[in-house]
Write a protein that holds these residues in place. Sequence first.
Motif, PDB file in Angstrom:
ATOM      1  N   ILE A   1       0.833  -1.203   0.000  1.00  0.00           N
ATOM      2  CA  ILE A   1       0.000   0.000   0.000  1.00  0.00           C
ATOM      3  C   ILE A   1       0.867   1.253   0.000  1.00  0.00           C
ATOM      4  O   ILE A   1       0.575   2.227  -0.707  1.00  0.00           O
ATOM      5  CB  ILE A   1      -0.961  -0.022   1.203  1.00  0.00           C
ATOM      6  N   ASP A   2       1.957   1.244   0.768  1.00  0.00           N
ATOM      7  CA  ASP A   2       2.874   2.389   0.774  1.00  0.00           C
ATOM      8  C   ASP A   2       3.477   2.622  -0.604  1.00  0.00           C
ATOM      9  O   ASP A   2       3.598   3.767  -1.057  1.00  0.00           O
ATOM     10  CB  ASP A   2       3.994   2.173   1.789  1.00  0.00           C
TER      11      ASP A   2
ATOM     12  N   VAL B   1       3.592   5.724  -5.695  1.00  0.00           N
ATOM     13  CA  VAL B   1       3.518   5.803  -7.164  1.00  0.00           C
ATOM     14  C   VAL B   1       2.393   6.741  -7.584  1.00  0.00           C
ATOM     15  O   VAL B   1       2.558   7.562  -8.489  1.00  0.00           O
ATOM     16  CB  VAL B   1       3.323   4.396  -7.766  1.00  0.00           C
ATOM     17  N   SER B   2       1.251   6.626  -6.933  1.00  0.00           N
ATOM     18  CA  SER B   2       0.102   7.432  -7.346  1.00  0.00           C
ATOM     19  C   SER B   2       0.268   8.915  -7.027  1.00  0.00           C
ATOM     20  O   SER B   2      -0.197   9.766  -7.778  1.00  0.00           O
ATOM     21  CB  SER B   2      -1.182   6.899  -6.712  1.00  0.00           C
ATOM     22  N   THR B   3       0.918   9.225  -5.920  1.00  0.00           N
ATOM     23  CA  THR B   3       1.083  10.632  -5.559  1.00  0.00           C
ATOM     24  C   THR B   3       2.386  11.227  -6.081  1.00  0.00           C
ATOM     25  O   THR B   3       2.465  12.437  -6.269  1.00  0.00           O
ATOM     26  CB  THR B   3       1.046  10.805  -4.030  1.00  0.00           C
TER      27      THR B   3
ATOM     28  N   ILE C   1      10.320   3.191  -3.454  1.00  0.00           N
ATOM     29  CA  ILE C   1       9.390   2.226  -4.045  1.00  0.00           C
ATOM     30  C   ILE C   1      10.064   0.875  -4.219  1.00  0.00           C
ATOM     31  O   ILE C   1       9.492  -0.168  -3.892  1.00  0.00           O
ATOM     32  CB  ILE C   1       8.856   2.767  -5.380  1.00  0.00           C
ATOM     33  N   TRP C   2      11.305   0.869  -4.714  1.00  0.00           N
ATOM     34  CA  TRP C   2      12.005  -0.405  -4.919  1.00  0.00           C
ATOM     35  C   TRP C   2      12.330  -1.084  -3.593  1.00  0.00           C
ATOM     36  O   TRP C   2      12.380  -2.315  -3.527  1.00  0.00           O
ATOM     37  CB  TRP C   2      13.263  -0.213  -5.749  1.00  0.00           C
ATOM     38  N   LEU C   3      12.538  -0.324  -2.550  1.00  0.00           N
ATOM     39  CA  LEU C   3      12.759  -0.919  -1.235  1.00  0.00           C
ATOM     40  C   LEU C   3      11.499  -1.650  -0.759  1.00  0.00           C
ATOM     41  O   LEU C   3      11.578  -2.754  -0.206  1.00  0.00           O
ATOM     42  CB  LEU C   3      13.159   0.157  -0.223  1.00  0.00           C
TER      43      LEU C   3
END
Length: 63
Positions: A20-21, A26-28, A36-38
């Motif tokens: 979800i994080d 990505v969306s914001t 994101i990759w972490l």
Amino acid sequence: MKQIDVLEVIGDWLPLSHAIDALDAVSTGNEDDAYIWLRVLFIACWIVGAIIVGSLTLRRRTP
């Protein structure tokens, strides 16, 4: 430590929280690619761990 605090700590380590994080980032567009990759790497580690635990606990059925 209250019960809600304990559940919050446990929830922070579960893979859905990281998914979800990552989707929120990505969306914001608020976070960089490394963040994101972490999160994706954390989810992949959960998948690999589940496969390893499953392979160690399931019996083989060879005829």
